[in-house]
Write a protein that holds these residues in place. Structure first.
Motif, PDB file in Angstrom:
ATOM      1  N   LEU A  51       0.815  -1.215   0.000  1.00  0.00           N
ATOM      2  CA  LEU A  51       0.000   0.000   0.000  1.00  0.00           C
ATOM      3  C   LEU A  51       0.851   1.268   0.000  1.00  0.00           C
ATOM      4  CD1 LEU A  51      -2.808  -1.003   2.535  1.00  0.00           C
ATOM      5  CD2 LEU A  51      -2.969  -0.880   0.038  1.00  0.00           C
ATOM      6  N   ASP A 120      -4.733  10.194  -7.276  1.00  0.00           N
ATOM      7  CA  ASP A 120      -4.927   9.517  -5.998  1.00  0.00           C
ATOM      8  C   ASP A 120      -4.830   8.019  -6.242  1.00  0.00           C
ATOM      9  OD1 ASP A 120      -5.707   8.431  -3.601  1.00  0.00           O
ATOM     10  OD2 ASP A 120      -7.402   9.778  -3.298  1.00  0.00           O
ATOM     11  N   ARG A 121      -3.716   7.450  -5.885  1.00  0.00           N
ATOM     12  CA  ARG A 121      -3.476   6.034  -6.107  1.00  0.00           C
ATOM     13  C   ARG A 121      -4.518   5.159  -5.418  1.00  0.00           C
ATOM     14  NH1 ARG A 121      -2.690   1.205  -4.620  1.00  0.00           N
ATOM     15  NH2 ARG A 121      -0.703   0.145  -4.322  1.00  0.00           N
ATOM     16  N   TYR A 122      -5.181   5.713  -4.381  1.00  0.00           N
ATOM     17  CA  TYR A 122      -6.148   4.930  -3.612  1.00  0.00           C
ATOM     18  C   TYR A 122      -7.593   5.223  -4.005  1.00  0.00           C
ATOM     19  CZ  TYR A 122      -1.872   4.456  -0.987  1.00  0.00           C
ATOM     20  OH  TYR A 122      -0.573   4.209  -0.649  1.00  0.00           O
TER      21      TYR A 122
END
Length: 414
Positions: A51, A120-122
């Motif tokens: 993550l 935003d990678r998430y």
């Protein structure tokens, strides 16, 4: 799997052994340490380290494979430009974003239209990210877009960090000019390994590089072999300044335990030694919350620039630690009359030429000794005045003018 009596017995013994170890840790080290160990165990078992990778696999570019399209024609100088800026979503008050938004604001004042592309990678809420921008940087007029929807419709686009350089290379494939505003030598964010190499590779993408300060420029030349455009640091002296009749009595640290380049573990060890030498001197922390401090301290959390200037004006000295470029905090402290203690390096000295800075060997004892020398010096009021008067008074106007000129030159042509 069929559970035999032997298997069940072995599982029971393992559980009993773990419970015994946990009880021992609880007795000897307390519930906080036990919770930390359980969290670490779960982190490793679940593979949560993935993550922390800041890019999705499909957003990783490769300098050896890039062939990005450029416009066939340059627009006339009478035509305002559309400039894209690729960035990760800002947290409230983010220093790096504040510097970046100063450049965006300068382009908008020059008559150009800016567009923000957030990565935003998430997969967070774009509207929530936009609210942070509108609340903390209200002068920015630029529209906000999701970079994963593609980057297009602009004359030029500026990457603002190594992750966003990859995103620009992968998702900004339509014809445009591409630039790279570099505030830190970002491979130094990591140990030598995959992330270091991916960060380093972005400097080979062929984007026009704008280095903030001599340290970044020196490293780009020596490590990568490219010659960037260079602009210089500024300091907002309309906010950071001496306030009348303030009594100085403590030391202050910008605490970012979660950001390795800010040197928090080293600062914590140094402050522990400093407190042993000067228990009468109050210690103040702002920024992120620091857990388990071995010395008394007042934690102020996140402060507005005005609140921070108040804190600086009550402090004798401050720790301004950074290992990938000089910290903006150092000159802001100087402007407020606080003597900054800075980790010494030839690179840092290239960007902070000021006789009032206290350079420290980056060890616990070296930093503690430097802090001690400042708080025991005579005539603090005179030292504060001299430090404040030494700060450059042009603010960020030179950097803003440089960035506008460089982007216009890249798009319109010389």
């Amino acid at each position: 799997m069929t559970l035999t009596r032997t298997t069940i017995g072995e599982k029971s013994r393992q559980l009993g052994s773990r419970a015994t170890r946990a009880a021992g840790i609880l007795r000897s080290e307390g519930p906080r340490v036990l919770a930390q160990r359980l969290a670490r165990y779960s982190y490793n078992r679940l593979g949560a380290a993935s993550l922390s990778e800041p890019l999705l696999d499909d957003d990783i570019a490769d300098s050896t494979q890039l062939n990005l399209a450029l416009p066939e024609h340059r627009p006339p100088r009478s035509q305002p430009l559309r400039i894209g800026w690729v960035m990760v979503p800002p947290s409230a008050g983010s220093g790096g974003h504040t510097t970046l938004f100063r450049m965006v604001e300068a382009l908008e004042r020059a008559g150009h239209r800016c567009e923000l592309f957030l990565y935003d990678r998430y997969g967070g809420d774009l509207r929530a990210h936009e609210r942070v921008i509108r609340d903390w940087w209200p002068n920015i007029r630029a529209e906000v877009h999701d970079a994963t929807d593609g980057i297009s419709g602009v004359d030029a686009c500026v990457a603002s960090g190594w992750e966003t350089a990859h995103v620009l290379a992968r998702r900004g494939t339509s014809p445009m000019q591409r630039l790279y505003f570099i505030q830190d030598y970002e491979p130094y964010f990591y140990a030598r390994g995959s992330m270091y190499s991916l960060a380093e590779d972005t400097y080979r993408f062929g984007f026009r590089a704008i280095a903030l300060g001599e340290m970044v420029a020196m490293l780009l030349r020596s490590e990568i072999g490219i010659s960037p455009d260079i602009t210089e640091f500024g300091c907002d002296t309309s906010v950071y300044r001496l306030l009348p009749e303030r009594e100085r009595s403590g030391v202050v640290l910008f605490a970012r335990p979660e950001v390795p380049r800010r040197g928090y573990p080293l600062a914590r060890l140094a402050l522990q030694r400093f407190h042993g030498l000067h228990p009468e001197v109050a210690v103040h922390l702002y920024g992120s919350e620091a857990k388990g401090l071995p010395f008394p301290a007042t934690q102020h959390g996140r402060l507005t620039p005005t609140e921070l200037n108040e804190l600086y004006n009550s402090s004798i000295a401050g720790l301004a630690m950074s290992f990938t470029n000089i910290s903006l905090v150092a000159e802001e402290m100087l402007a407020a009359g606080t003597i900054p203690v800075v980790n010494d390096s030839v690179h840092s000295r290239a960007d902070l030429v000021n006789e009032h800075v206290k350079w420290a060997t980056p060890t616990p004892h070296g930093i503690a000794a430097a802090l001690s020398a400042v708080v025991t010096s005579s005539d603090r009021a005179a030292a504060a005045r001299a430090a404040s008067e030494s700060v450059r008074q042009f603010g960020w106007t030179r950097a803003q003018a440089d960035v506008v000129r460089i982007i216009e030159d890249e798009v319109y042509g010389s």
